[in-house]
Every structure is written in structure tokens, then in C-alpha cells.
Design a protein around this motif. Structure first.
Motif, PDB file in Angstrom:
ATOM      1  N   ARG A  52       0.840  -1.194   0.000  1.00  0.00           N
ATOM      2  CA  ARG A  52       0.000   0.000   0.000  1.00  0.00           C
ATOM      3  C   ARG A  52       0.875   1.242   0.000  1.00  0.00           C
ATOM      4  NH1 ARG A  52      -5.771  -0.768   0.321  1.00  0.00           N
ATOM      5  NH2 ARG A  52      -6.012  -2.958   0.798  1.00  0.00           N
ATOM      6  N   GLU A  53       0.394   2.278  -0.670  1.00  0.00           N
ATOM      7  CA  GLU A  53       1.093   3.550  -0.639  1.00  0.00           C
ATOM      8  C   GLU A  53       0.144   4.595  -0.084  1.00  0.00           C
ATOM      9  OE1 GLU A  53       3.740   6.461  -3.499  1.00  0.00           O
ATOM     10  OE2 GLU A  53       3.163   4.467  -4.185  1.00  0.00           O
ATOM     11  N   LEU A  54       0.642   5.404   0.833  1.00  0.00           N
ATOM     12  CA  LEU A  54      -0.206   6.383   1.488  1.00  0.00           C
ATOM     13  C   LEU A  54       0.622   7.581   1.902  1.00  0.00           C
ATOM     14  CD1 LEU A  54      -3.023   6.981   2.746  1.00  0.00           C
ATOM     15  CD2 LEU A  54      -2.161   5.952   4.830  1.00  0.00           C
ATOM     16  N   THR A  55       0.033   8.755   1.733  1.00  0.00           N
ATOM     17  CA  THR A  55       0.727   9.970   2.154  1.00  0.00           C
ATOM     18  C   THR A  55       0.177  10.405   3.501  1.00  0.00           C
ATOM     19  OG1 THR A  55       0.920  10.605  -0.158  1.00  0.00           O
ATOM     20  CG2 THR A  55       1.337  12.308   1.456  1.00  0.00           C
ATOM     21  N   VAL A  56       0.844   9.980   4.542  1.00  0.00           N
ATOM     22  CA  VAL A  56       0.533  10.462   5.884  1.00  0.00           C
ATOM     23  C   VAL A  56       1.845  10.840   6.540  1.00  0.00           C
ATOM     24  CG1 VAL A  56      -1.584   9.130   6.231  1.00  0.00           C
ATOM     25  CG2 VAL A  56       0.598   8.170   6.936  1.00  0.00           C
ATOM     26  N   SER A  57       1.759  11.694   7.514  1.00  0.00           N
ATOM     27  CA  SER A  57       2.972  12.087   8.224  1.00  0.00           C
ATOM     28  C   SER A  57       2.645  12.266   9.696  1.00  0.00           C
ATOM     29  CB  SER A  57       3.535  13.379   7.626  1.00  0.00           C
ATOM     30  OG  SER A  57       2.556  14.393   7.636  1.00  0.00           O
ATOM     31  N   GLU A  58       3.675  12.491  10.483  1.00  0.00           N
ATOM     32  CA  GLU A  58       3.473  12.697  11.906  1.00  0.00           C
ATOM     33  C   GLU A  58       2.564  13.900  12.116  1.00  0.00           C
ATOM     34  OE1 GLU A  58       7.446  12.874  13.452  1.00  0.00           O
ATOM     35  OE2 GLU A  58       7.854  10.796  12.879  1.00  0.00           O
ATOM     36  N   GLY A  59       1.608  13.765  13.022  1.00  0.00           N
ATOM     37  CA  GLY A  59       0.647  14.826  13.296  1.00  0.00           C
ATOM     38  C   GLY A  59      -0.681  14.665  12.571  1.00  0.00           C
ATOM     39  N   ASP A  60      -0.752  13.750  11.585  1.00  0.00           N
ATOM     40  CA  ASP A  60      -2.002  13.537  10.842  1.00  0.00           C
ATOM     41  C   ASP A  60      -2.975  12.696  11.652  1.00  0.00           C
ATOM     42  OD1 ASP A  60      -1.119  14.936   8.659  1.00  0.00           O
ATOM     43  OD2 ASP A  60      -0.639  13.162   7.454  1.00  0.00           O
ATOM     44  N   ARG A  61      -4.281  13.035  11.516  1.00  0.00           N
ATOM     45  CA  ARG A  61      -5.337  12.193  12.090  1.00  0.00           C
ATOM     46  C   ARG A  61      -5.569  11.049  11.128  1.00  0.00           C
ATOM     47  NH1 ARG A  61      -8.497  11.921  15.784  1.00  0.00           N
ATOM     48  NH2 ARG A  61     -10.480  12.270  14.782  1.00  0.00           N
ATOM     49  N   VAL A  62      -5.664   9.833  11.665  1.00  0.00           N
ATOM     50  CA  VAL A  62      -5.815   8.655  10.818  1.00  0.00           C
ATOM     51  C   VAL A  62      -6.925   7.752  11.326  1.00  0.00           C
ATOM     52  CG1 VAL A  62      -3.437   8.609   9.985  1.00  0.00           C
ATOM     53  CG2 VAL A  62      -4.013   7.406  12.103  1.00  0.00           C
ATOM     54  N   GLU A  63      -7.431   6.937  10.415  1.00  0.00           N
ATOM     55  CA  GLU A  63      -8.376   5.866  10.719  1.00  0.00           C
ATOM     56  C   GLU A  63      -7.645   4.558  10.456  1.00  0.00           C
ATOM     57  OE1 GLU A  63     -12.615   4.712  11.482  1.00  0.00           O
ATOM     58  OE2 GLU A  63     -11.458   6.512  11.819  1.00  0.00           O
ATOM     59  N   ILE A  64      -7.652   3.665  11.423  1.00  0.00           N
ATOM     60  CA  ILE A  64      -6.979   2.379  11.306  1.00  0.00           C
ATOM     61  C   ILE A  64      -8.050   1.297  11.327  1.00  0.00           C
ATOM     62  CG2 ILE A  64      -5.407   0.754  12.433  1.00  0.00           C
ATOM     63  CD1 ILE A  64      -4.092   3.293  13.710  1.00  0.00           C
ATOM     64  N   ILE A  65      -8.124   0.525  10.247  1.00  0.00           N
ATOM     65  CA  ILE A  65      -9.085  -0.579  10.187  1.00  0.00           C
ATOM     66  C   ILE A  65      -8.301  -1.872  10.353  1.00  0.00           C
ATOM     67  CG2 ILE A  65     -10.785  -1.788   8.785  1.00  0.00           C
ATOM     68  CD1 ILE A  65     -11.343   0.876   7.387  1.00  0.00           C
ATOM     69  N   LYS A  66      -8.553  -2.556  11.465  1.00  0.00           N
ATOM     70  CA  LYS A  66      -7.885  -3.833  11.695  1.00  0.00           C
ATOM     71  C   LYS A  66      -8.697  -4.975  11.089  1.00  0.00           C
ATOM     72  CE  LYS A  66      -4.976  -2.738  15.585  1.00  0.00           C
ATOM     73  NZ  LYS A  66      -4.438  -3.222  16.852  1.00  0.00           N
ATOM     74  N   ARG A  67     -10.004  -4.811  11.048  1.00  0.00           N
ATOM     75  CA  ARG A  67     -10.857  -5.797  10.370  1.00  0.00           C
ATOM     76  C   ARG A  67     -12.119  -5.084   9.912  1.00  0.00           C
ATOM     77  NH1 ARG A  67     -12.320 -10.035  14.162  1.00  0.00           N
ATOM     78  NH2 ARG A  67     -14.084  -8.736  14.703  1.00  0.00           N
TER      79      ARG A  67
END
Length: 173
Positions: free
Chosen positions: A11-26
Motif C-alpha cells: 500500500r502507498e499512502l501519504t501520511v505524516s506525523e501529526g495527521d489524524r488517521v483511521e486504522i481498520i484492523k478488520r
């Protein structure tokens, strides 16, 4: 950043430190029987790369996340998440709160940078479908435009309307 998810997919994604993220484990796609989707939101505090040089061209192997309060984490709790353990990681562009009326549909309040909308869903042939949209503080319900359809498609990355039932559930009048 480049990482491999729990299925070994690059996967390629543009995120950096300080960004709000959503993490889907399942996601609900992989739920069996009574299983529930597993997802968490938070802010990236540090990205770990495959070597100690932390060169940006290296593949990321984990992220330190300061989590929002949910059923697993307390507000501000920080933990290392190995990217190989997650199904999908993406930048959190919207905050979504759902209001459900028992047997009558769902209203989602969507806020984010430059956006404030309320999308009203109703049951049609057993499925929840978007039927109208309002500006964040407006009361007038409008028809869903092509631009609104694109927003709704983007919101589907966060789940289905049913996913937000756990926020507010109220009885019909």
C-alpha cells in the motif's frame, strides 16, 4: 509512505506525523457470523521505518498513534501499531456522528476541513440509502447532487451508515 497490510498487499499512502488517521484492523467484509469490525482513530506521533536511518524512501513498518477514546483505548492513550497487522490505514478527513431512529433510518453529521453536511438515510427495500442532504447548520433538506454522491462514496471508506449506530440511538416518536 509504503507499507504492507495484514494480507501482504503493498500500500502507498501519504501520511505524516501529526495527521489524524483511521486504522481498520478488520472491516465488515471479513467479519464472520457475529464478529464486529475493528477500527480505531487517532493521531500519528511517530512513524517507524525498516532501518534506524528512518529515511523517507524506506518502507514504514509501524506507527505510534495517540488514540481517541473508544471501547479499547482511553483518550490520549499511545501505542505502536505494526502496519502488517492492519487491513487499511488512511488519513482521517471527516468526523462522523450517527443518529439512529429505531426502524426509521439514520442521520449522519459529517464535519471536516471545509465541510459540514448532514446526510439523511432511509430504509428502501431493506437497505439504508441516502435520501436527502442538508448544510451542517441548515434545516432545509435538499436533493443529493453529483458532488454529494462523490462525498458519500468517499465516506464509505469509513464504513456503512449502520456502523455509526453505537453513537446515539433514540426511540421513534
Amino acid at each position: 509512505m509504503i507499507y504492507y497490510n495484514r494480507f501482504g498487499t503493498k500500500r502507498e499512502l501519504t501520511v505524516s506525523e501529526g495527521d489524524r488517521v483511521e486504522i481498520i484492523k478488520r472491516s465488515d467484509i471479513y467479519c464472520i457470523n457475529e464478529e464486529e469490525p475493528i477500527y480505531h482513530s487517532g493521531t500519528i506521533t511517530k512513524i517507524d521505518y525498516e532501518d534506524l536511518n528512518r529515511a523517507p524512501e524506506k518502507e514504514a513498518v509501524g506507527i505510534w498513534v495517540k488514540f481517541d477514546k473508544d471501547t479499547v483505548f482511553n483518550d490520549g492513550e499511545e501505542e505502536l501499531v505494526a502496519l502488517a497487522e492492519i487491513e487499511e490505514l488512511f488519513k482521517k478527513m471527516y468526523d462522523i456522528v450517527g443518529y439512529a431512529m429505531v426502524n426509521e433510518g439514520v442521520t449522519l453529521s459529517i464535519t471536516g476541513e471545509g465541510i459540514g453536511k448532514i446526510i439523511n438515510y432511509d430504509y428502501q427495500d431493506g437497505s439504508l440509502l441516502p435520501v436527502s442532504i442538508q448544510d451542517g447548520n441548515g434545516v432545509e433538506k435538499g436533493t443529493i447532487t453529483q458532488a454529494d454522491e462523490e462525498l458519500i462514496q468517499e465516506l464509505k471508506r469509513y464504513g456503512t451508515p449502520q456502523k455509526y449506530f453505537h453513537y446515539v440511538l433514540s426511540q421513534s416518536k
